[in-house]
Design an enzyme around this catalytic site. Structure first.
Site, PDB file in Angstrom:
ATOM      1  N   ASP A 176      29.451 -23.364  10.625  1.00  0.00           N
ATOM      2  CA  ASP A 176      29.122 -22.116   9.928  1.00  0.00           C
ATOM      3  C   ASP A 176      27.645 -22.030   9.563  1.00  0.00           C
ATOM      4  OD1 ASP A 176      31.857 -21.502  10.046  1.00  0.00           O
ATOM      5  OD2 ASP A 176      32.210 -22.647   8.214  1.00  0.00           O
TER       6      ASP A 176
ATOM      7  N   HIS B 100      32.564 -17.286  14.770  1.00  0.00           N
ATOM      8  CA  HIS B 100      31.141 -16.960  14.861  1.00  0.00           C
ATOM      9  C   HIS B 100      30.938 -15.485  14.533  1.00  0.00           C
ATOM     10  CE1 HIS B 100      30.503 -20.544  17.834  1.00  0.00           C
ATOM     11  NE2 HIS B 100      30.868 -20.926  16.633  1.00  0.00           N
TER      12      HIS B 100
HETATM   13  P1  GDP Z   1      28.856 -19.951  12.845  1.00  0.00           P
HETATM   14  O1  GDP Z   1      30.265 -20.444  12.821  1.00  0.00           O
HETATM   15  O2  GDP Z   1      27.850 -21.058  12.874  1.00  0.00           O
HETATM   16  O3  GDP Z   1      28.606 -18.941  13.920  1.00  0.00           O
HETATM   17  O4  GDP Z   1      28.608 -19.201  11.459  1.00  0.00           O
HETATM   18  P2  GDP Z   1      29.597 -18.187  10.700  1.00  0.00           P
HETATM   19  O5  GDP Z   1      29.533 -16.883  11.367  1.00  0.00           O
HETATM   20  O6  GDP Z   1      30.925 -18.812  10.491  1.00  0.00           O
HETATM   21  O7  GDP Z   1      28.936 -18.135   9.256  1.00  0.00           O
HETATM   22  C1  GDP Z   1      27.636 -17.675   9.060  1.00  0.00           C
HETATM   23  C2  GDP Z   1      27.677 -16.491   8.080  1.00  0.00           C
HETATM   24  O8  GDP Z   1      26.382 -16.222   7.598  1.00  0.00           O
HETATM   25  C3  GDP Z   1      28.129 -15.201   8.723  1.00  0.00           C
HETATM   26  O9  GDP Z   1      28.796 -14.420   7.775  1.00  0.00           O
HETATM   27  C4  GDP Z   1      26.816 -14.535   9.150  1.00  0.00           C
HETATM   28  O10 GDP Z   1      26.915 -13.115   9.230  1.00  0.00           O
HETATM   29  C5  GDP Z   1      25.925 -14.941   8.009  1.00  0.00           C
HETATM   30  N1  GDP Z   1      24.513 -15.150   8.360  1.00  0.00           N
HETATM   31  C6  GDP Z   1      23.986 -15.707   9.477  1.00  0.00           C
HETATM   32  N2  GDP Z   1      22.652 -15.846   9.359  1.00  0.00           N
HETATM   33  C7  GDP Z   1      22.343 -15.378   8.122  1.00  0.00           C
HETATM   34  C8  GDP Z   1      21.112 -15.282   7.370  1.00  0.00           C
HETATM   35  O11 GDP Z   1      20.049 -15.680   7.800  1.00  0.00           O
HETATM   36  N3  GDP Z   1      21.208 -14.754   6.109  1.00  0.00           N
HETATM   37  C9  GDP Z   1      22.374 -14.324   5.563  1.00  0.00           C
HETATM   38  N4  GDP Z   1      22.351 -13.828   4.336  1.00  0.00           N
HETATM   39  N5  GDP Z   1      23.539 -14.407   6.240  1.00  0.00           N
HETATM   40  C10 GDP Z   1      23.514 -14.930   7.491  1.00  0.00           C
HETATM   41 MG    MG Z   2      31.946 -20.289  11.666  1.00  0.00          MG
END
Ligand code: GDP
Ligand code: MG
Length: 426
Positions: free
Chosen positions: A12, A40
């Site tokens: 995440d 994601h």
């Molecule tokens: P992944 O599993 O690594 O793809 O990540 P996730 O999607 O599970 O969790 C990342 C969360 O952080 C999601 O809700 C994204 O929309 C949010 N997100 C990603 N990059 C940023 C950022 O730079 N700032 C903020 N505030 N939210 C972000």
């Molecule tokens: Mg995730």
């Protein structure tokens, strides 16, 4: 050019968000391990999407998406995910989605097994593994027992259905031992007919496709499913995934063991979060945790579970960077720290008074205590910053400090969830 995009932490980190951004320069995006345990999140001009199985390049029309042989695919879930994206106006066809004939099919009984075992563990020990309950561990176990079904078998169902009876009998020995009702061959045939048949046009030898794409000079990106600390070998076993989250595994899981990575980009979060159970040394509790969880919107994309949170963990992140062989880092969610006058960092651990700088074995990790250090925060909104010079001095110092502590260059800094909310540092 072959690039991997992998998580440095517990997952995440914002991999989906960075794959969506960086895939602009790529022709192919390939998932190489895991299944719909991944979640994601991508937010761009087309909407907000949560991808579990599909590579995050699916949202760009120019990108061909590959689901590699290392994946485990819940075909019911995949059909649902495709239908949902189509409703959102995303085009999906065999032209832009290729599923490996060697990828494994997650069966309904694998999902049942996962649930039965997590519930048994909860009752017996009070300590479940924190699984997403989507059948990932049981289906990988079946794969290594050589009792799993592969996507390519859907192309010859008469042979596939002949294999079913013995495997269903074998599986029912386990299901009955848990006191649950056995599954039937007919139910499994219906599963394949309903959710397998619609996918057959997408099934192909993705190794051949990727080799041709590489020879033609295309840029290929490998997208990891979870972070380094969830890796089945190098992570916090048993609180890990049942697959490899490691960049070096990408060419194998993608079906091109003959190709070598040119670049490994590590996605690292500006603070820590961890969904599910297991040692999480830098963890915040009480008000501290509440504040950070709310600021970061830390609720699981796959499961909706509140994530555990803590400050940036130098010991764990440095280990994650080493595991991923990261050449450069994308630091995500820096904007989340904007409300802090002072920011804590978990600088090292203590074990019986002794300083620990190298990420320890799980049992030892359980006994470690965090040591926090405070640095100056910027305490202002940075979500509109687009160039390094837009960032406040304290934010730049925080980035420089993490680079120094982790010994890796930070190339991108993400300051928001939307596609364009980032700063390219050099
Ligand atoms: P992944 O599993 O690594 O793809 O990540 P996730 O999607 O599970 O969790 C990342 C969360 O952080 C999601 O809700 C994204 O929309 C949010 N997100 C990603 N990059 C940023 C950022 O730079 N700032 C903020 N505030 N939210 C972000
Ligand atoms: Mg995730």
């Amino acid at each position: 050019m072959l690039t991997s995009i992998c998580g440095i932490n517990w997952g995440d980190e914002g991999k989906g968000r960075m794959v969506d951004l960086l895939s602009e320069k790529f022709d192919v995006v390939c998932r190489y391990q895991g299944g719909n345990n991944a979640g994601h999140t991508v937010i761009n001009e087309r909407g907000r999407f949560i991808l579990n199985l599909l590579p995050s390049g699916i949202l760009r029309e120019s990108v061909v998406n590959v689901m590699g042989p290392g994946m485990v695919i819940d075909i019911k879930h995949l059909c649902g995910e495709i239908a949902k994206l189509r409703e959102g106006g995303i085009k999906i066809s065999p032209e832009n989605l290729k599923i490996s004939d060697k990828a494994i099919i997650t069966m309904p009984y694998n999902v049942l097994q996962d649930i039965m075992e997590e519930d048994r563990l909860t009752k017996a020990t009070g300590k479940p593994y924190g699984s997403t309950r989507r059948g990932i561990a049981p289906v990988y176990a079946d794969k290594y027992m050589k009792k799993a079904f592969r996507m390519g078998e859907l192309l010859n169902t008469d042979i596939l259905y002949k294999r079913l009876k013995d495997i269903v009998d074998w599986k029912n020995m386990t299901i009955k031992a848990y006191g649950f009702n056995p599954v039937t061959v007919e139910e499994m045939i219906e599963y394949f007919e309903t959710y397998g048949k619609p996918l057959i046009d997408y099934i192909t030898d993705t190794g051949i496709y990727l080799n041709q794409a590489d020879k033609a000079g295309k840029n290929i990106m490998f997208e990891a499913q979870l972070g380094a600390l969830r890796d089945i070998d190098f992570g916090i076993v048993p609180y890990t995934s049942s697959s490899s989250t490691i960049a070096a595994y990408a060419p194998i899981g993608a079906g091109v063991p003959n190709l070598k990575l040119d670049n490994s980009i590590g996605i690292m979060k500006a603070y820590s979060s961890c969904v599910g159970a297991g040692p999480f040394t830098c963890e915040y509790f009480g008000e501290n945790a509440e504040k950070l969880r709310e600021a970061g919107g830390e609720y699981g994309a796959a499961t909706g579970r509140p994530r555990r949170v803590g400050p940036f963990d130098v010991v764990a992140s440095r280990y994650g960077i080493r595991c991923q062989g990261a050449d450069e880092i994308a630091l995500t969610k820096l904007d989340v720290l904007s409300g802090y006058k002072e920011i804590e960092i978990c600088i090292h651990y203590l074990l019986n008074g002794k300083r620990i700088d190298e990420f320890p074995f799980t049992d030892v990790l359980d006994m470690c205590k965090p040591v926090f250090e405070k640095v100056k925060g910027w305490n202002c909104d940075i979500s509109k910053c687009r160039k390094p010079q837009d960032l406040p001095k304290e934010a730049l110092e925080y980035i420089k400090l993490l680079e120094k502590l982790c010994d890796c260059k930070i190339k991108y800094v993400s300051v928001g969830a939307e596609r364009d909310a980032y700063v390219e540092m050099f």
